[in-house]
Design an enzyme around this catalytic site. Structure first.
Site, PDB file in Angstrom:
ATOM      1  N   LYS A  16     -86.951  25.121  19.781  1.00 38.49           N
ATOM      2  CA  LYS A  16     -87.273  25.844  18.554  1.00 38.49           C
ATOM      3  C   LYS A  16     -88.138  25.003  17.639  1.00 38.49           C
ATOM      4  O   LYS A  16     -88.822  25.508  16.776  1.00 38.49           O
ATOM      5  CB  LYS A  16     -85.979  26.189  17.808  1.00 38.49           C
ATOM      6  CG  LYS A  16     -85.243  27.356  18.395  1.00 38.49           C
ATOM      7  CD  LYS A  16     -84.078  27.711  17.500  1.00 38.49           C
ATOM      8  CE  LYS A  16     -83.153  28.662  18.240  1.00 38.49           C
ATOM      9  NZ  LYS A  16     -81.956  28.995  17.498  1.00 38.49           N
ATOM     10  N   ARG A  17     -88.049  23.684  17.810  1.00 37.78           N
ATOM     11  CA  ARG A  17     -88.801  22.801  16.928  1.00 37.78           C
ATOM     12  C   ARG A  17     -90.268  22.667  17.340  1.00 37.78           C
ATOM     13  O   ARG A  17     -91.091  22.221  16.564  1.00 37.78           O
ATOM     14  CB  ARG A  17     -88.132  21.427  16.870  1.00 37.78           C
ATOM     15  CG  ARG A  17     -86.921  21.398  15.953  1.00 37.78           C
ATOM     16  CD  ARG A  17     -86.164  20.102  16.090  1.00 37.78           C
ATOM     17  NE  ARG A  17     -85.619  19.933  17.427  1.00 37.78           N
ATOM     18  CZ  ARG A  17     -84.485  20.500  17.836  1.00 37.78           C
ATOM     19  NH1 ARG A  17     -83.793  21.242  17.015  1.00 37.78           N
ATOM     20  NH2 ARG A  17     -84.050  20.327  19.069  1.00 37.78           N
TER      21      ARG A  17
END
Ligand code: GLU
Ligand code: ZN
Length: 500
Positions: A259-260
């Site tokens: 997600k980063r």
């Protein structure tokens, strides 16, 4: 209408990401392929992590992508509500039934005791997991815990056998019972967990196929056991859904896309101006293929062709360059009026068009779009290339002066206009000055004869400075066409103000 019912059931935490969209897409496509029902459910039972903002973004994202849901928030349906936060009474009721029927039991272990268990298992090198201590507590033991003020969690009693299911993607999968210990359904605080609410809702909403990411594989044997228990106590249709686990999406360096990673953020794609058509087309390729080496297709075509059996079990690699290039293909595919419309908000966010563009501005945009349609891969790129048309003629500056339509050139680019380029700019301005008809052909032949034949300049040195002074950037629509669109007066003013 078939009886296929699939669901997309994200938790509203943080920003939507592409892995999530891929899951939604495959479920959507399967529903559309089979004429079934696409259920959208919000798994918001974790009040500490869930947010209303994220909920709104989820709905907005699916709408933007054109993945309409048949049942779910705002749409309703016979199995609502579709936000789990509004279904707490249902879970309480199911939990009570599971307890009463003996499928679940009260576990009084404290976090410290559970940690001790794990420690002992580590030392003995045995399989980790709950050891079943509270499975058979006596009345007296229970009374003691209660009088000590302990609050019990509700724990599911796993059946005493191994688990096998025919995974729709991966084929037969088996988990040995040692690896699926009893697990918590409801916290001691009374908070129901994903482990309970997700299968409960799948059962109550008559979900027939669960297509989801491989990261959830280890929860499947537990959920299968819970489904069997729910069927026994009469919760839901009693039919076990089929499970299919979509392959991991890998990012840079063969690590799972996280997600980063910036390329995983759906918001990034919207902000850069990827078309929903292009993004979905690319995401469809992450673990599925339409066949015949065809990598360019619409969502209708995908829905028509989508079979879960064609989903690959191998990890898929996320390739932003490929995604962008497919987006470029889509930009070339849509008609230019449609493209012009989609560009407006990007020109506005670059501060190049006002909130209410004038008719003249819209007309200029329509004329200009065909010039950039072949050269842009994202809407933002297109807006930047077209910015010169809408920019004011207040002279060239490297500063983005406040206000709509400021014409700015990057400092680094601006340095390319200097005493060496004056000659070309002066000659260009003088030659163009005398033109009576301002057409692409006239402009081109005039500039060629003045700069190339007259001054003996190479095309790069002849036209480069003119391009920079008028369009403000090296990557721009074709020069002569651009000058025609810009008009004589504005073109001349810009060329002259480029003289240093
Ligand atoms: N809310 C869960 C998640 O977002 C759903 C998982 C599932 O599809 O079962 O991970
Ligand atoms: Zn216990």
């Amino acid at each position: 209408m078939s009886n296929v019912r699939v669901r997309f059931c994200p938790s509203p935490t943080g920003n939507p990401h592409v892995g999530m969209v891929r899951t939604a897409l495959f479920n959507w496509a399967y529903a559309r392929h089979t004429g079934g029902t696409f259920v959208f459910r919000i798994e918001d039972t974790d009040s500490a992590r869930d947010s209303e903002e994220s909920y709104t973004m989820l709905l907005d994202s699916l709408r933007w992508l054109g993945m309409n849901w048949d049942e779910g928030p705002e749409v309703g349906g016979p199995h609502g509500p579709y936000r789990q936060s509004e279904r707490m009474d249902i879970y309480k009721d199911v939990a009570t039934k599971l307890l009463k029927s003996g499928h679940a039991y009260h576990c009084y272990c404290t976090p410290e005791e559970l940690e001790e268990q794990r420690e002992a298992q580590r030392e003995a090198k045995t399989t980790p997991g709950y050891n079943g201590r509270c499975r058979k507590l006596s009345e007296i033991e229970i009374a003691e815990f209660e009088s000590a003020g302990r609050k019990p969690a509700l724990r599911f009693r796993m059946p005493d056998h191994d688990f096998t299911w025919p995974d729709l993607v991966r084929g037969d999968l088996t988990f040995a019972k040692e690896h699926v210990p009893d697990y918590v359904l409801v916290r001691a605080t009374g908070e129901p967990l994903y482990t309970l609410v997700n299968p409960t809702d799948d059962a109550l909403m008559n979900i027939t196929h669960v297509l989801r990411g491989e990261d959830l594989l280890s929860s499947t044997p537990r959920q299968i056991a819970l489904h069997a228990a729910l069927a026994e106590i009469g919760v839901g249709s009693g039919k076990m859904p089929l499970f299919g686990h979509l392959p991991y999406v890998m990012g840079e360096g063969n690590k799972k896309l996280s997600k980063r990673d910036p390329e995983s953020s759906l918001l990034m794609y919207r902000a850069e101006g990827y078309l929903p058509e292009g993004l979905l087309n690319y995401l469809a390729l992450l673990g599925w293929s339409i066949g015949d080496d065809n990598e360019f297709f619409s969502m209708e075509e995908m829905a028509k062709a989508f079979e879960v059996s064609r989903v690959s079990a191998n990890p898929a690699r996320f390739d932003l360059r490929k995604c962008t290039s497919i987006n470029g293909d889509w930009i070339r595919k849509i008609d230019s009026a449609d493209l012009a419309n989609r560009l407006i908000s990007f020109l506005q966010s670059e501060n190049l068009l006002p909130e209410k563009p004038t008719e003249a501005q819209i007309a200029a945009l329509s004329k200009a779009v065909p010039l950039v349609q072949e050269r842009m891969e994202t809407l933002r790129q297109g807006a930047l290339m077209l910015g010169f048309l809408f920019a004011k003629d207040a002279g060239i500056t490297s500063e983005v002066t406040a206000g709509v339509g400021a014409f700015a050139i990057d400092e680094s680019e601006l340095a390319n206009l200097n005493s060496d380029t004056n000659q070309a700019l002066e000659a260009a301005a003088n030659a163009l000055e005398s033109l009576d008809t301002w057409t692409t052909e006239q402009i081109e032949s005039t500039l060629r004869s003045a700069l190339i034949d007259g001054l003996g300049l190479k095309p790069k040195f002849a036209f480069g400075p003119v391009r920079l002074a008028t369009a403000g950037r090296k990557v721009s629509p074709p020069l002569f066409e651009s000058l025609e669109l810009l008009g004589k007066e504005r073109s001349l003013a810009r060329i002259r103000s480029g003289i240093r």
